[in-house]
Design a protein around this motif. Structure first.
Motif, short mmCIF file in Angstrom:
data_model
loop_
_atom_site.label_atom_id
_atom_site.label_comp_id
_atom_site.label_asym_id
_atom_site.label_seq_id
_atom_site.Cartn_x
_atom_site.Cartn_y
_atom_site.Cartn_z
N ASP A 1 31.84 42.84 37.07
CA ASP A 1 32.56 43.78 36.42
C ASP A 1 32.28 44.11 34.88
O ASP A 1 31.85 43.21 34.51
N GLU A 2 32.91 44.69 34.18
CA GLU A 2 32.85 44.66 32.96
C GLU A 2 32.89 43.43 31.93
O GLU A 2 32.37 43.27 31.14
N PHE A 3 34.14 42.88 32.43
CA PHE A 3 34.50 41.73 31.76
C PHE A 3 33.48 40.39 31.83
O PHE A 3 33.16 39.75 31.14
N GLU A 4 32.88 40.46 33.02
CA GLU A 4 31.95 39.47 33.54
C GLU A 4 30.62 39.92 32.54
O GLU A 4 29.68 39.05 32.31
N GLN B 1 30.66 41.39 29.84
CA GLN B 1 30.61 40.78 28.54
C GLN B 1 30.56 39.50 28.17
O GLN B 1 30.02 38.87 27.24
N VAL C 1 35.53 46.78 44.77
CA VAL C 1 36.00 45.35 44.70
C VAL C 1 35.40 44.74 45.90
O VAL C 1 34.82 43.74 46.08
N ARG D 1 31.71 44.52 46.31
CA ARG D 1 31.05 43.60 45.26
C ARG D 1 31.23 42.07 45.71
O ARG D 1 30.47 41.33 45.71
#
Lengths: 145, 69
Positions: A75-78, A80, A11, A14
């Motif tokens: 990250d994975e939600f972003e 998505q 994090v 990033r």
């Protein structure tokens, strides 16, 4: 020896690289606009060249940020969210191509109506995007085989 | 997919941001999972289970169609 990555350092990294990229883009854009403003007053092309140079340096900084980052910047939600937005944009583009290109061709050939050049350019540009997507899809699929 | 992330997180006295930092994602990601707006990847589901020291099934109750019949 590479540093072991933990969830927390992921994090942190990033955040750090994102900040670097945002600042690079910000400096590039602000520099370009500032140089344009200077050019409007001085009419010295050197100001525009300098502005373009700063802008490109900003782009270079952005590219370096993406290249050097040891972690994914989203990250994975972003990802998505990006995927959903891409799907929505793709749908709009594909519909514009499917509906627009035959219509543009028929209407212009028959002389019924000729759409403004900007609209025609956009629709045919969208077709190139669809073809580019097809080529990219073919390439990406190969990487999974 | 229903989940118990909020229950586990609050039991540990964590904010969404603190939990997110601990498993390597953004606060928005944790928020979306807790509100059942986003189903996490298998990797993130495992990380959450490891973090809370429980089974994945304790955290997530998938609403899946019957399989194998």
């Amino acid at each position: 020896m590479s540093e072991e990555l933990t969830a927390s350092t992921r994090v942190e990294k990033r955040r750090w690289y994102r900040t670097w990229i945002h600042r690079s883009v910000g400096v590039g854009c602000i520099g370009f606009f500032f140089a344009t403003a200077v050019w409007m007053f001085t009419e010295d092309p050197l100001a525009l060249y300098a502005g373009l140079g700063v802008y490109w340096l900003g782009c270079l900084g952005m590219g370096l940020g993406y290249w050097a980052s040891p972690v994914s910047l989203s990250d994975e939600f972003e990802k998505q969210l990006q995927w959903d937005a891409t799907q929505l944009s793709s749908t709009v583009i594909v519909v514009a191509v499917i509906v627009g290109i035959p219509a543009d061709t028929v209407l212009s050939v028959t002389g019924t109506y000729t759409a403004p050049a900007a609209i025609r350019g956009a629709i045919w540009g969208y077709l190139l995007l669809v073809l580019l997507f097809g080529a990219s899809h073919w390439y990406v699929k190969r990487t999974y085989e | 997919m229903n989940n118990e992330i909020t229950t586990y997180r609050e039991h540990e006295g964590l904010s969404q941001g603190e939990l997110a930092e601990s498993v390597g994602v953004s606060r928005q990601t944790v928020n979306a999972i807790e509100r059942d707006r986003y189903d996490p990847s298998l990797e993130l589901a495992f990380k959450l289970a490891v973090y809370f020291d429980c089974r994945i099934e304790d955290l997530f109750q998938p609403d899946i169609e019957p399989v194998g019949e």
